[in-house]
Design a protein around this motif. Sequence first.
Motif, PDB file in Angstrom:
ATOM      1  N   ILE A 156      -3.813 -47.216 -24.604  1.00 54.65           N
ATOM      2  CA  ILE A 156      -3.000 -46.806 -25.752  1.00 54.65           C
ATOM      3  C   ILE A 156      -1.995 -47.887 -26.121  1.00 54.65           C
ATOM      4  N   GLY A 157      -1.195 -48.301 -25.149  1.00 53.80           N
ATOM      5  CA  GLY A 157      -0.096 -49.217 -25.424  1.00 53.80           C
ATOM      6  C   GLY A 157      -0.523 -50.513 -26.083  1.00 53.80           C
ATOM      7  N   LYS A 158      -1.600 -51.126 -25.600  1.00 55.44           N
ATOM      8  CA  LYS A 158      -1.999 -52.426 -26.145  1.00 55.44           C
ATOM      9  C   LYS A 158      -2.484 -52.329 -27.586  1.00 55.44           C
ATOM     10  N   TYR A 159      -2.936 -51.135 -27.994  1.00 55.38           N
ATOM     11  CA  TYR A 159      -3.436 -50.969 -29.360  1.00 55.38           C
ATOM     12  C   TYR A 159      -2.313 -50.758 -30.372  1.00 55.38           C
ATOM     13  N   CYS A 160      -1.074 -50.647 -29.873  1.00 53.40           N
ATOM     14  CA  CYS A 160       0.067 -50.581 -30.783  1.00 53.40           C
ATOM     15  C   CYS A 160       0.392 -51.958 -31.353  1.00 53.40           C
ATOM     16  N   ARG A 161      -0.020 -52.995 -30.687  1.00 52.79           N
ATOM     17  CA  ARG A 161       0.295 -54.353 -31.123  1.00 52.79           C
ATOM     18  C   ARG A 161      -0.276 -54.607 -32.522  1.00 52.79           C
ATOM     19  N   GLY A 162       0.535 -55.234 -33.350  1.00 44.52           N
ATOM     20  CA  GLY A 162       0.100 -55.518 -34.712  1.00 44.52           C
ATOM     21  C   GLY A 162       0.183 -54.327 -35.644  1.00 44.52           C
ATOM     22  N   VAL A 202      -0.008 -41.231 -35.017  1.00 41.28           N
ATOM     23  CA  VAL A 202       1.181 -41.961 -34.575  1.00 41.28           C
ATOM     24  C   VAL A 202       2.104 -41.040 -33.777  1.00 41.28           C
ATOM     25  N   MET A 203       2.255 -39.801 -34.235  1.00 46.63           N
ATOM     26  CA  MET A 203       3.070 -38.831 -33.501  1.00 46.63           C
ATOM     27  C   MET A 203       2.482 -38.552 -32.121  1.00 46.63           C
ATOM     28  N   LYS A 204       1.161 -38.454 -32.034  1.00 48.56           N
ATOM     29  CA  LYS A 204       0.510 -38.223 -30.745  1.00 48.56           C
ATOM     30  C   LYS A 204       0.811 -39.366 -29.769  1.00 48.56           C
ATOM     31  N   VAL A 205       0.760 -40.595 -30.271  1.00 49.27           N
ATOM     32  CA  VAL A 205       1.032 -41.757 -29.419  1.00 49.27           C
ATOM     33  C   VAL A 205       2.470 -41.696 -28.895  1.00 49.27           C
ATOM     34  N   ALA A 206       3.423 -41.381 -29.774  1.00 47.30           N
ATOM     35  CA  ALA A 206       4.827 -41.285 -29.338  1.00 47.30           C
ATOM     36  C   ALA A 206       5.008 -40.169 -28.320  1.00 47.30           C
ATOM     37  N   ALA A 207       4.396 -39.010 -28.576  1.00 42.97           N
ATOM     38  CA  ALA A 207       4.535 -37.869 -27.660  1.00 42.97           C
ATOM     39  C   ALA A 207       3.914 -38.160 -26.303  1.00 42.97           C
ATOM     40  N   GLU A 323      -2.158 -51.219 -39.376  1.00 48.89           N
ATOM     41  CA  GLU A 323      -2.358 -52.552 -39.927  1.00 48.89           C
ATOM     42  C   GLU A 323      -3.503 -53.263 -39.226  1.00 48.89           C
ATOM     43  N   ASN A 324      -3.579 -53.091 -37.918  1.00 50.50           N
ATOM     44  CA  ASN A 324      -4.592 -53.763 -37.093  1.00 50.50           C
ATOM     45  C   ASN A 324      -5.388 -52.696 -36.346  1.00 50.50           C
ATOM     46  N   THR A 325      -6.671 -52.585 -36.678  1.00 47.56           N
ATOM     47  CA  THR A 325      -7.508 -51.567 -36.025  1.00 47.56           C
ATOM     48  C   THR A 325      -8.236 -52.134 -34.804  1.00 47.56           C
ATOM     49  N   HIS A 326      -7.898 -53.341 -34.396  1.00 45.70           N
ATOM     50  CA  HIS A 326      -8.361 -53.921 -33.129  1.00 45.70           C
ATOM     51  C   HIS A 326      -9.885 -53.863 -32.958  1.00 45.70           C
ATOM     52  N   GLY A 327     -10.595 -54.203 -34.008  1.00 43.22           N
ATOM     53  CA  GLY A 327     -12.044 -54.311 -33.896  1.00 43.22           C
ATOM     54  C   GLY A 327     -12.815 -53.041 -34.174  1.00 43.22           C
ATOM     55  N   PHE A 328     -12.138 -51.924 -34.339  1.00 43.26           N
ATOM     56  CA  PHE A 328     -12.837 -50.689 -34.693  1.00 43.26           C
ATOM     57  C   PHE A 328     -13.339 -50.799 -36.133  1.00 43.26           C
ATOM     58  N   THR A 329     -14.431 -50.133 -36.418  1.00 43.60           N
ATOM     59  CA  THR A 329     -15.078 -50.305 -37.720  1.00 43.60           C
ATOM     60  C   THR A 329     -14.300 -49.696 -38.865  1.00 43.60           C
TER      61      THR A 329
END
Length: 574
Positions: A156-162, A202-207, A323-329
């Motif tokens: 989860i955490g690394k996918y917040c980058r960008g 985004v709320m799920k990630v914060a929670a 902004e960055n979907t990290h390679g997801f389609t």
Amino acid sequence: MLKAKPDGIYALNKDGEERKISGPIDVKAIVSSHDKRDDFGRLLEWKNYFGLPIREVLPMGEVDDNFAKKFKKRLLRSGFQLSPGKYSWESLLAYLIETPCNKHAYSARQSGWVDGQFVTPDWSIGRYETPAVYVGDFAGDSLVESGSLLDWQQNIGKYCRGNPIMILAVCTALAAPIIGWTDLESFGIQIVGSSKSGKSTVMKVAASIYSDQTYWETWSSTSNGIESIARARNNMLLCLDEFKQCPAQEIGQLIYHLCNGVSKLRSQQDGALDKRYRWRTIFLSTGELTLEELLLGINQSVSAGQSVRLIEVPVFSKYDAFENTHGFTSAKEFAEYLSSCVGKYHGTFIKSWVEALSRFDCPNNEVIKEYKDIREQWPWPKNIESQANNVLDKFALLAAAGEIAINLGLLPWHLGEAKDALEQVATIWLDDRNSTENSESKKIIKKLIKLINKWRHSLSPRGESHNGSIGFFESGPELAWYIPQQLFKSEVIESVAHEYSQTVHYMLQKGWALSNEGARRTFKIGGERFIKFFPEKICRECGESVDLSHFYPNDNSLNSNANPTFPVSQSENC
């Protein structure tokens, strides 16, 4: 006479025969307030039918209330074994009250920091000489853990980058335990966007910093209900979903109530005033409406105090919240992946975070220095108006929480990423107060076509100045218009301020506008700011007929766009 054995508590009759009256239960500590004058009780630990250990405080104030009937019910609901009959409970209660105990614990009627340790209804962590235990009325679900901190970081955490909006949400969650060490009041971050824009993800990630999705609450709760939850979430993130569910008549006072952090004055049955509670928290909210839009329905406007307490941030990234979907389609696939992961990995970060904070020698000084240093590094002067300064300080606090967590090795980001993301968010907020981005594309297109028709005879070639000109144009490979920002803003706003941000954001997403100022979304030439957009492209892609041939006086091949051609997919989108 009662006797404790490994499998439970036994009563001895006159003949010395033993009769089991309950399962095993122990007195672990005498509990009292920090000043040892109030909140006395006994910290008990027992095992239920399945052998699971459970801890709870027996308040001495309940003992005189029909032999602690409420506590007895809590025991039985937890699966505690108790023989039927009045004698069994009264004997066990007397045993629990009279059993000697030399250990002491502080009582905590709300979550948060108590004497160097962080207390929640489910656990306590930190450095202390005397432990603290939660004794308040808990109004929410228990904190749930799943997976490890490393699982959360890698999945989860690394996918917040960008992704500035995701970084904003995570930093909001982390800032809640440190806000009490600053001079800032409680406040909320409201992420505003259309349905399916990613704000709920985004709320799920914060929670997930704290628990699973049961950590959420909704704005539909009553004022008294939200007050109880705020007490239980003191120094913790408070998640409030579905902003539009809150009655418009109540939302203004509810924002003040949450942010002022003081419970209402209430009378007890005997007329005496009940105890008042105080809390410091940060709440994260999501919604499709801005506060301005909600209040518009009852002919009220947003006050200055409300606008600095509920800080509204529109989803402004390439894919709305992402902004960055990290390679997801697609953004949808990215959101589904994150939703799946927060269901598996949650609740571990907060323990590591508050444990690390508890090791700071002077946490107040370290936190204040970090957020003030960040505020100084940002490009806005300190002499801007006080309300904007207040909000920028709050954004800086969120950035400081992120940077501290990065430095501690808890967040898998590079130093500076939280600061840069929050600077971008602050830029958006400053550029357009109370803004949002909804997917009202038809309304935006209709407005743009109307303005193109209105302005098409009021522009001068770039470098020339004619009477009556409101802007200028360039007849390059793609016809470009330059409209002063303030004029454009005044024309597109029909009822609420967020319409400007919504329109420009949609134009940039569609490739109908161009900015050379990044997050500000304007085109700067010298000291002036313009909205640079491509009217022919807008008309062409939306199948609208507007005669712009006079912008090409020497080109007979571009006499009009009266019969545009465009892909079917674009026609459907328009």
